[in-house]
Design a protein around this motif. Structure first.
Motif, mmCIF file in Angstrom:
data_model
loop_
_atom_site.group_PDB
_atom_site.id
_atom_site.type_symbol
_atom_site.label_atom_id
_atom_site.label_comp_id
_atom_site.label_asym_id
_atom_site.label_seq_id
_atom_site.Cartn_x
_atom_site.Cartn_y
_atom_site.Cartn_z
ATOM 1 N N LYS A 44 0.819 -1.217 0.000
ATOM 2 C CA LYS A 44 0.000 0.000 0.000
ATOM 3 C C LYS A 44 0.859 1.275 0.000
ATOM 4 C CE LYS A 44 -2.523 -0.311 3.688
ATOM 5 N NZ LYS A 44 -1.700 -1.345 4.389
ATOM 6 N N ASP A 45 2.137 1.118 0.292
ATOM 7 C CA ASP A 45 3.014 2.289 0.438
ATOM 8 C C ASP A 45 3.944 2.452 -0.761
ATOM 9 O OD1 ASP A 45 1.984 2.669 2.978
ATOM 10 O OD2 ASP A 45 3.531 1.417 3.900
ATOM 11 N N LEU A 46 4.419 3.681 -0.937
ATOM 12 C CA LEU A 46 5.462 3.930 -1.937
ATOM 13 C C LEU A 46 6.732 3.177 -1.549
ATOM 14 C CD1 LEU A 46 5.181 7.811 -2.433
ATOM 15 C CD2 LEU A 46 4.468 6.069 -4.075
ATOM 16 N N TRP A 47 7.436 2.655 -2.539
ATOM 17 C CA TRP A 47 8.730 1.999 -2.297
ATOM 18 C C TRP A 47 9.889 2.950 -2.595
ATOM 19 C CZ3 TRP A 47 8.962 -3.787 -4.191
ATOM 20 C CH2 TRP A 47 7.962 -4.513 -3.523
ATOM 21 N N ARG A 66 -3.145 7.417 -7.240
ATOM 22 C CA ARG A 66 -2.296 7.002 -6.120
ATOM 23 C C ARG A 66 -1.798 5.552 -6.337
ATOM 24 N NH1 ARG A 66 0.923 8.263 -1.788
ATOM 25 N NH2 ARG A 66 0.922 6.497 -0.356
ATOM 26 N N GLU A 67 -2.696 4.688 -6.796
ATOM 27 C CA GLU A 67 -2.318 3.275 -7.033
ATOM 28 C C GLU A 67 -1.257 3.185 -8.127
ATOM 29 O OE1 GLU A 67 -5.565 4.334 -6.716
ATOM 30 O OE2 GLU A 67 -5.532 3.564 -4.652
ATOM 31 N N GLN A 68 -1.413 3.991 -9.172
ATOM 32 C CA GLN A 68 -0.418 3.953 -10.260
ATOM 33 C C GLN A 68 0.934 4.479 -9.790
ATOM 34 O OE1 GLN A 68 -2.901 6.112 -13.159
ATOM 35 N NE2 GLN A 68 -2.484 4.463 -14.612
ATOM 36 N N LEU A 69 0.909 5.511 -8.936
ATOM 37 C CA LEU A 69 2.181 6.041 -8.404
ATOM 38 C C LEU A 69 2.883 4.986 -7.561
ATOM 39 C CD1 LEU A 69 1.697 9.738 -7.191
ATOM 40 C CD2 LEU A 69 3.088 8.917 -9.110
ATOM 41 N N ILE A 70 2.081 4.244 -6.782
ATOM 42 C CA ILE A 70 2.677 3.188 -5.951
ATOM 43 C C ILE A 70 3.297 2.108 -6.839
ATOM 44 C CG2 ILE A 70 2.089 1.292 -4.378
ATOM 45 C CD1 ILE A 70 0.163 3.291 -2.998
ATOM 46 N N SER A 73 6.428 3.415 -8.232
ATOM 47 C CA SER A 73 7.514 3.482 -7.235
ATOM 48 C C SER A 73 8.155 2.112 -7.041
ATOM 49 C CB SER A 73 6.998 4.033 -5.902
ATOM 50 O OG SER A 73 6.306 3.037 -5.170
ATOM 51 N N ARG A 74 7.347 1.039 -7.169
ATOM 52 C CA ARG A 74 7.926 -0.308 -7.051
ATOM 53 C C ARG A 74 8.869 -0.581 -8.215
ATOM 54 N NH1 ARG A 74 3.854 -4.013 -4.479
ATOM 55 N NH2 ARG A 74 4.148 -5.479 -6.169
ATOM 56 N N TRP A 75 8.394 -0.278 -9.428
ATOM 57 C CA TRP A 75 9.200 -0.632 -10.613
ATOM 58 C C TRP A 75 10.360 0.329 -10.812
ATOM 59 C CZ3 TRP A 75 8.932 -5.386 -11.738
ATOM 60 C CH2 TRP A 75 7.757 -6.086 -11.487
ATOM 61 N N GLU A 76 10.223 1.563 -10.385
ATOM 62 C CA GLU A 76 11.383 2.466 -10.492
ATOM 63 C C GLU A 76 12.436 2.108 -9.455
ATOM 64 O OE1 GLU A 76 10.295 6.686 -10.967
ATOM 65 O OE2 GLU A 76 10.318 6.223 -13.121
ATOM 66 N N SER A 77 12.028 1.575 -8.313
ATOM 67 C CA SER A 77 13.066 1.140 -7.368
ATOM 68 C C SER A 77 13.757 -0.110 -7.904
ATOM 69 C CB SER A 77 12.526 0.979 -5.943
ATOM 70 O OG SER A 77 11.515 0.023 -5.878
ATOM 71 N N VAL A 78 12.993 -1.007 -8.554
ATOM 72 C CA VAL A 78 13.629 -2.180 -9.190
ATOM 73 C C VAL A 78 14.605 -1.715 -10.276
ATOM 74 C CG1 VAL A 78 13.182 -4.204 -10.660
ATOM 75 C CG2 VAL A 78 11.757 -3.772 -8.641
ATOM 76 N N TYR A 248 7.929 1.929 -16.664
ATOM 77 C CA TYR A 248 6.632 2.527 -17.017
ATOM 78 C C TYR A 248 5.683 1.433 -17.497
ATOM 79 C CZ TYR A 248 9.359 6.880 -16.899
ATOM 80 O OH TYR A 248 10.167 7.913 -16.520
ATOM 81 N N GLN A 249 6.233 0.528 -18.290
ATOM 82 C CA GLN A 249 5.413 -0.564 -18.821
ATOM 83 C C GLN A 249 4.921 -1.465 -17.688
ATOM 84 O OE1 GLN A 249 7.236 -2.450 -22.137
ATOM 85 N NE2 GLN A 249 5.783 -4.138 -22.156
ATOM 86 N N ASP A 250 5.825 -1.862 -16.799
ATOM 87 C CA ASP A 250 5.428 -2.747 -15.689
ATOM 88 C C ASP A 250 4.452 -2.061 -14.736
ATOM 89 O OD1 ASP A 250 6.819 -4.958 -16.584
ATOM 90 O OD2 ASP A 250 8.662 -4.426 -15.520
ATOM 91 N N ALA A 251 4.496 -0.729 -14.689
ATOM 92 C CA ALA A 251 3.555 0.008 -13.838
ATOM 93 C C ALA A 251 2.204 0.169 -14.529
ATOM 94 C CB ALA A 251 4.133 1.379 -13.475
ATOM 95 N N GLY A 252 2.088 -0.361 -15.739
ATOM 96 C CA GLY A 252 0.799 -0.346 -16.428
ATOM 97 C C GLY A 252 0.493 0.970 -17.123
#
Ligand SMILES: [Fe+2]
Ligand SMILES: [Fe+2]
Length: 291
Positions: A44-47, A66-70, A73-78, A248-252
């Motif tokens: 539920k949180d930003l990574w 908010r869901e897309q930003l989260i 944040s997961r895929w940009e940290s990866v 960006y792609q993995d974040a949908g």
């Protein structure tokens, strides 16, 4: 092929090497026991800290939910950790080429600590990606120069690239370590990396300064201007890799290639890029390479 150096290391450099070795020994930890690695990380949180997201400051930051930003944040940290893992492999190859070779007798004892610590960093960043995202993004090559330059120029460029890569990565690590809104596991990998990198960056700064003195003795102003352009291009390359089409792609996000082009070109990003590269630009102005 290794690139021998004929540098004369100063007393001060030699003392700094021994001080950093002492701190490395005192700070030594077993990375395979240090991390808790919970089953999962709070989805539920930003990574990644909001102000470190590639969309920060652009209209896209407000257009995404908010869901897309989260998700982003997961895929940009990866993406960030994948970049770090791949970058470490490339820099280890270059340090390995030089350890215990003629001219490197003084920094060699520190190279042992550097190599050991970087191997562990590569492990924990890759581990994070594999555990919590199931993948590491593929290598985007961090191209190190071929041997068509003089050895002293080659050495200066290689250790500059290592330093630049570490300084830019550390900008992200330091901010994420300090961000109380991030999940503890995220903060922990960033905190531990930041602690080790502060020594590597201190060492790298002294090494690159010494290598630059040698370059300045042996090369014309034009050749030095050419290497300055080359390193500015390298800084730009790292900045561009922070905008990942795959993330960006993995974040949908629909049409990730167009989205990437728009975000990179957004005028709001220039001031943010200036902050990310501030320490590097300051360093190269101080030693006299950048104006
Ligand atoms: Fe590292
Ligand atoms: Fe490092």
């Amino acid at each position: 092929m290794s690139a021998p150096t004929t540098i004369e290391w100063t007393e001060e450099f030699s003392r700094a090497v021994h001080r950093l070795i002492d701190v490395s020994v005192d700070d030594y930890y077993n990375p395979y026991r240090t991390f808790q690695w919970p089953e999962s990380i709070e989805p539920k949180d930003l990574w990644m800290s909001r102000e470190l997201l590639s969309v920060h400051g652009t209209p896209a930051e407000h257009e995404l939910s908010r869901e897309q930003l989260i998700e982003l944040s997961r895929w940009e940290s990866v993406n960030l950790y994948s970049l770090i893992a791949h970058g470490i492999r490339e820099l280890l190859i270059e340090v390995m080429r030089r350890i215990h070779t003629p001219g490197y007798e003084i920094p060699t004892p520190y190279f042992h600590h550097f190599i050991g610590e970087e191997n562990e960093h590569m492990w924990f960043f890759a581990e994070f990606c594999l555990r919590y995202a199931g993948r590491i993004y593929p290598d985007r090559r961090m191209v190190f120069p071929t041997d068509d330059r003089s050895p002293e120029m080659n050495n200066f460029i290689v250790f500059s690239q290592i330093l630049i890569f570490e300084q830019i990565g550390d900008y992200f690590n330091a901010k994420m370590a300090a961000d109380e809104n991030l999940p503890e596991t995220v903060r922990e990998v960033n905190r531990i990396h930041h602690r080790d990198e502060s020594r590597h960056i201190a060492f790298g700064g002294k090494l690159v300064s010494a290598l630059f003195d040698e370059v300045r003795r042996k090369h014309s102003a034009e050749e030095i201007e050419e290497v300055a352009r080359y390193l500015r291009g390298y800084i730009d390359l790292i900045i561009q890799m922070l905008y990942s089409r795959e993330a960006y792609q993995d974040a949908g996000i629909p049409n990730p290639a167009r989205f990437r082009a728009a975000v990179i070109a957004d005028p709001a990003r220039a001031a943010i890029t200036a902050r990310i590269t501030k320490r590097t630009n300051h360093f190269y102005r101080r030693i006299g390479l950048f104006r």
